[in-house]
Design a protein around this motif. Structure first.
Motif, PDB file in Angstrom:
ATOM      1  N   TRP A  21      -0.419 -11.657  12.953  1.00  0.00           N
ATOM      2  CA  TRP A  21      -0.423 -11.953  11.725  1.00  0.00           C
ATOM      3  C   TRP A  21       1.026 -11.483  11.341  1.00  0.00           C
ATOM      4  CZ3 TRP A  21      -3.171 -14.593   8.049  1.00  0.00           C
ATOM      5  CH2 TRP A  21      -4.458 -15.043   8.565  1.00  0.00           C
TER       6      TRP A  21
ATOM      7  N   LYS B   5      -2.465  -3.495  -5.605  1.00  0.00           N
ATOM      8  CA  LYS B   5      -2.791  -4.314  -4.571  1.00  0.00           C
ATOM      9  C   LYS B   5      -1.515  -4.372  -3.524  1.00  0.00           C
ATOM     10  CE  LYS B   5      -1.553  -8.802  -6.295  1.00  0.00           C
ATOM     11  NZ  LYS B   5      -1.613 -10.221  -6.268  1.00  0.00           N
TER      12      LYS B   5
ATOM     13  N   THR C 245      -6.435  -2.553   7.438  1.00  0.00           N
ATOM     14  CA  THR C 245      -7.425  -3.553   7.489  1.00  0.00           C
ATOM     15  C   THR C 245      -7.418  -4.796   8.385  1.00  0.00           C
ATOM     16  OG1 THR C 245      -5.946  -5.032   5.738  1.00  0.00           O
ATOM     17  CG2 THR C 245      -7.848  -3.474   5.025  1.00  0.00           C
ATOM     18  N   ARG C 246      -6.023  -4.972   8.836  1.00  0.00           N
ATOM     19  CA  ARG C 246      -5.780  -5.828  10.004  1.00  0.00           C
ATOM     20  C   ARG C 246      -6.288  -5.544  11.470  1.00  0.00           C
ATOM     21  NH1 ARG C 246      -5.911 -10.505   9.414  1.00  0.00           N
ATOM     22  NH2 ARG C 246      -6.645 -10.640  11.506  1.00  0.00           N
TER      23      ARG C 246
ATOM     24  N   ARG D 132     -13.519   0.879   3.580  1.00  0.00           N
ATOM     25  CA  ARG D 132     -13.202  -0.302   3.969  1.00  0.00           C
ATOM     26  C   ARG D 132     -13.397  -1.248   2.721  1.00  0.00           C
ATOM     27  NH1 ARG D 132     -17.432  -2.099   7.606  1.00  0.00           N
ATOM     28  NH2 ARG D 132     -18.757  -0.680   6.696  1.00  0.00           N
TER      29      ARG D 132
ATOM     30  N   ARG E  82     -13.663  -0.370  -0.425  1.00  0.00           N
ATOM     31  CA  ARG E  82     -12.746  -0.010  -1.639  1.00  0.00           C
ATOM     32  C   ARG E  82     -11.356  -0.670  -1.222  1.00  0.00           C
ATOM     33  NH1 ARG E  82     -12.359   4.983  -4.936  1.00  0.00           N
ATOM     34  NH2 ARG E  82     -14.605   5.444  -4.972  1.00  0.00           N
ATOM     35  N   THR E  83     -10.877  -0.639   0.081  1.00  0.00           N
ATOM     36  CA  THR E  83      -9.596  -1.260   0.373  1.00  0.00           C
ATOM     37  C   THR E  83      -9.803  -2.871   0.365  1.00  0.00           C
ATOM     38  OG1 THR E  83      -9.456   0.494   1.749  1.00  0.00           O
ATOM     39  CG2 THR E  83      -7.918  -1.197   2.263  1.00  0.00           C
ATOM     40  N   TRP E  84     -10.643  -3.108   0.629  1.00  0.00           N
ATOM     41  CA  TRP E  84     -10.647  -4.673   0.492  1.00  0.00           C
ATOM     42  C   TRP E  84     -10.719  -5.335  -0.858  1.00  0.00           C
ATOM     43  CZ3 TRP E  84     -15.597  -4.668   4.142  1.00  0.00           C
ATOM     44  CH2 TRP E  84     -14.985  -4.619   5.546  1.00  0.00           C
TER      45      TRP E  84
ATOM     46  N   SER F 280      -9.399  -3.770  -3.354  1.00  0.00           N
ATOM     47  CA  SER F 280      -8.388  -3.143  -4.079  1.00  0.00           C
ATOM     48  C   SER F 280      -6.952  -4.106  -3.541  1.00  0.00           C
ATOM     49  CB  SER F 280      -7.950  -1.788  -4.037  1.00  0.00           C
ATOM     50  OG  SER F 280      -7.883  -1.283  -2.585  1.00  0.00           O
ATOM     51  N   ILE F 281      -7.080  -4.561  -2.251  1.00  0.00           N
ATOM     52  CA  ILE F 281      -5.793  -5.290  -1.935  1.00  0.00           C
ATOM     53  C   ILE F 281      -5.764  -6.843  -1.935  1.00  0.00           C
ATOM     54  CG2 ILE F 281      -5.006  -3.268  -0.610  1.00  0.00           C
ATOM     55  CD1 ILE F 281      -5.505  -4.868   1.895  1.00  0.00           C
TER      56      ILE F 281
ATOM     57  N   SER G 252      -5.192 -10.204  -2.494  1.00  0.00           N
ATOM     58  CA  SER G 252      -4.021 -10.528  -3.213  1.00  0.00           C
ATOM     59  C   SER G 252      -4.098 -12.018  -3.597  1.00  0.00           C
ATOM     60  CB  SER G 252      -2.768 -10.584  -2.316  1.00  0.00           C
ATOM     61  OG  SER G 252      -2.410  -9.219  -1.900  1.00  0.00           O
ATOM     62  N   ARG G 253      -5.443 -12.399  -3.729  1.00  0.00           N
ATOM     63  CA  ARG G 253      -5.893 -13.664  -4.482  1.00  0.00           C
ATOM     64  C   ARG G 253      -4.886 -14.678  -3.919  1.00  0.00           C
ATOM     65  NH1 ARG G 253      -7.021  -8.813  -6.815  1.00  0.00           N
ATOM     66  NH2 ARG G 253      -5.198  -9.109  -8.183  1.00  0.00           N
TER      67      ARG G 253
ATOM     68  N   PRO H  22      -5.431 -13.235   5.598  1.00  0.00           N
ATOM     69  CA  PRO H  22      -4.386 -12.230   6.224  1.00  0.00           C
ATOM     70  C   PRO H  22      -4.444 -10.714   6.201  1.00  0.00           C
ATOM     71  CG  PRO H  22      -3.642 -13.708   4.444  1.00  0.00           C
ATOM     72  CD  PRO H  22      -5.048 -13.681   4.439  1.00  0.00           C
ATOM     73  N   PHE H  23      -5.571 -10.126   5.448  1.00  0.00           N
ATOM     74  CA  PHE H  23      -5.947  -8.905   5.594  1.00  0.00           C
ATOM     75  C   PHE H  23      -7.142  -8.529   6.082  1.00  0.00           C
ATOM     76  CE2 PHE H  23      -3.908  -8.186   0.938  1.00  0.00           C
ATOM     77  CZ  PHE H  23      -2.499  -8.473   1.686  1.00  0.00           C
TER      78      PHE H  23
END
Lengths: 226, 443
Positions: A65, A199, A209-210, B35, B37-39, B41-42, B44-45, B112-113
């Motif tokens: 990625w 974010k 996460t990746r 997991r 929480r991170t998803w 919060s990050i 990025s729309r 991407p995340f």
């Protein structure tokens, strides 16, 4: 004259002195605290991470990625993904390797980094601003992105652009140099402070996460998450 | 998605009782790990996930159908409101979590995340379920699971009768086909979808013929034989755990080496991947090895334990529908593709395929939710219908009950002129009957 009432020098001193150290400590410390908090939480509630951890799949997933168009998803939107790639690349490269910054790094940390030719950093700055404008336009134009986008998303994009715009203007001495320089430093510090708390934390959390989805899909099931 | 029916949805519990916020909070807190929480919060729309979602693509790219929108307006909103939600909100969540997402997990490979939307939708389902907002049919099937251990509520005697009847049915064609019941120390404890004894009993006889041909050691248990997990789709995590534990425990009791799963997709995902967590095994591993029927057939053909009569290979063009929970979420796409050359001459793969396949539109529990929801299945399944059409195939092989029914429905709806087939029925039709299965008169 009004202008002489403001002591630019002392503001500069504060911004590049205590404020700068505060920023760096907040930036690094904030990210470390966020990571430590997530790590502790994960030990309690995310056994799935540790049960299926696989370094190889995690690294593959990150690597695939970080290369433009290496994932099926990026190939589906090739223009957006290359612009996003350039956006991130210049966002990191210009502040780190700008010749004017190299001196500052050396003064503060005693390390001498490679210095980017001014022409290149100037060009990359313009490319960065163009890429950011593209991302803003894309958020306005594409319905599926627009519906997701909040005012805060635009604000963060704007805040990310401001250090580049002010830095560019200051370098070319277009406008009041002292004011631009101080704004440049101030906006950069705001940006660094926002990274651990918003974010924008994806600057480091991306890798976690990746990696997770890499081994969750790959290590457990052999499915490539790219 | 434009709603084909304006009527009120049938929930397990259609009350106006206020939401039990403490209960909602308890579920949210239990799942508030690093997991999720991170998803949350990050994200990025960026919207890249939209194009990966078949529901989004098939429904005129309605921006409200992108995976990011769906998790943000269900679980994301629940966390933002700190569990203080009302019934009207949960009813909206119901539509998103059950009608607009089959938890196929494709988007997690396109984000991407790597945000795992399916996992978050599953939590949203659990929250809805805790307030009685569950599809009525799934609640009904879950109740059967709770009382009888299988979602159709089939009594033991009936299962045993069906097995005996199936053995009798094949007696005229084969010698020595048996269905060993509760036999200890077998290599395989064979588990099925309750649809088989009820609607497709011949599926059980096909399996019995294949086992007999391969001289396999196997058994059919009288309890813990239902490998499906509709409580998992209903959002009833406790019962979902009990459902898999029934099977694990029975296999351990019978000292079976493997639990063998019939041609069913979600059963494999549930038993092999999610079941251990739902049943509370801290290491996330099932206590007994899990094998899908596709793996077994691939081994039999590869090792020559089943031989195919090449004259009986399928001549018409065929394609393969990768069930999400066998391929992307099960990792078995190559095994299936290695079986196909043995049984068919003109194989035409769909695009995209393997782990990048699209859901057929019948997954995630929407198929057993009943005919009221068929319009949703047909609308979202448009993408699959187009994919099938593009191959020009006449048959669609798929080792999953939900895909199987959905493809036959799609064929009718979109005039595809295709028929769904399972591997078992093709193998039984095309195999060279070994001598030990031949009747005396044929030898």
């Amino acid at each position: 004259m009004m202008e002489s009432d403001i002591n630019w020098n002392s503001i500069y001193e504060i911004l590049t002195g205590p404020a700068l150290w505060f920023t760096f400590i907040f930036f690094v410390g904030g990210l470390l605290i966020r990571l430590a908090f997530l790590f502790r939480l994960s030990r309690k509630k995310d056994r799935v991470i540790y049960n299926h951890f696989s370094l190889a799949w995690g690294l593959r997933s990150i690597f695939q990625w970080m290369i433009p168009w290496a994932s099926a998803s990026m190939r589906q939107q090739p223009v957006f993904s290359i612009v996003a790639f350039i956006f991130h690349l210049s966002l990191l490269a210009v502040p780190l390797f700008l010749s004017a910054h190299i001196v500052l790094w050396e003064e503060a940390f005693g390390v001498r980094l490679w210095s980017m030719p001014d022409g290149l950093s100037d060009g990359l700055t313009l490319i960065f601003i163009a890429a950011a404008l593209f991302l803003i336009a894309r958020r306005r134009i594409r319905p599926e992105v627009r519906i997701l986008t909040s005012a805060w998303d635009y604000a963060l994009l704007g805040i990310t652009m401001l250090p580049f715009i002010t830095g560019f203007l200051a370098y070319h001495q277009w406008g009041p140099y002292e004011v631009l320089l101080i704004l440049h430093i101030l906006f950069s510090q705001i940006l660094l402070i926002l990274i651990p708390t918003t974010k924008l934390g994806h600057m480091v959390l991306f890798f976690l996460t990746r990696a997770f989805i890499g081994f969750e899909m790959g290590g457990r099931r052999g499915a490539r998450s790219w | 998605m434009t709603s084909p029916t304006k009527k009120k949805f049938e929930f397990e519990n259609n009350t106006d009782a206020p939401v039990d916020v403490d209960r909602v909070r308890a579920i949210l807190n239990a799942n508030d790990g690093a997991r999720i929480r991170t998803w949350l919060s990050i994200c990025s729309r960026c919207g890249l996930c939209a194009e990966s979602c078949f529901v989004y693509v098939a429904n005129d790219r309605d921006p409200r159908l992108s995976p990011a929108y769906k998790f943000s307006h269900t679980l994301g909103e629940m966390y933002r409101r700190k569990g203080k939600v009302d019934r009207a909100f949960l009813e909206k969540c119901y539509q998103i979590a059950w009608l607009q997402c089959t938890m196929c997990k494709r988007c997690s490979m396109y984000c991407p995340f790597g945000i795992d939307v399916a996992t978050m939708i599953a939590v949203a389902r659990s929250v809805c379920h805790s307030q009685g907002i569950t599809p009525k049919q799934l609640a009904f099937f879950s109740d059967h699971c709770d009382k009888t251990g299988n979602h159709m509520g089939i009594p033991v005697e009936e299962l045993v009768d069906t097995c005996e009847w199936m053995v009798e049915e094949v007696e005229d064609d084969y010698e020595g086909v048996t269905i060993p019941i509760d036999q200890p120390d077998a290599k395989y404890m064979y588990t099925v979808n309750p649809r088989e004894p009820v609607y497709y009993p011949q599926d059980i006889s096909y399996a019995a013929i294949i086992f007999a041909a391969a001289k396999e050691s196997w058994t059919m248990p009288t309890f813990g034989w239902d490998c499906t997990n509709l409580p998992m789709f209903a959002g009833n995590r406790t019962l979902a755990g009990k459902q898999v534990k029934n099977v694990y425990d029975k296999a351990q009791e019978l000292k079976a080496q493997h639990i063998l799963i019939t041609e069913c997709g979600h059963a494999y995902r549930s038993m092999a991947f999610e079941g251990p967590y739902m049943a509370g095994y801290p290491d996330g591993k099932p206590p007994v090895k899990i094998k899908h029927y596709v793996q077994l057939l691939h081994e039999y053909l590869r090792d020559g334990r089943i031989q195919i009569d090449s004259d009986k290979k399928i001549k018409e063009p065929i394609t393969y529908q990768d069930p999400c929970n066998v391929s992307r979420n099960g990792g078995l796409w190559e095994q299936a593709r290695k079986i196909i050359p043995y049984i068919a001459e003109d194989f035409r793969d769909m695009a995209p395929n393997r782990e990048h396949n699209h859901c057929c539109g019948g997954g995630g529990g929407i198929m057993p939710m009943g005919p009221d929801y068929k319009p949703y299945r047909m609308a979202s399944g448009k993408l699959k219908a187009d994919q099938i059409k593009a191959t020009g195939a006449k048959f669609v092989i798929t080792p999953c009950h939900n895909c199987f029914d959905q493809i036959n429905d799609l064929s009718e709806e979109y005039d595809l002129g295709v028929k769904a087939l399972s591997f078992k029925e093709i193998i039984v039709e095309a195999m060279i009957v070994p001598d030990h299965l031949k009747l005396e008169c044929e030898k």
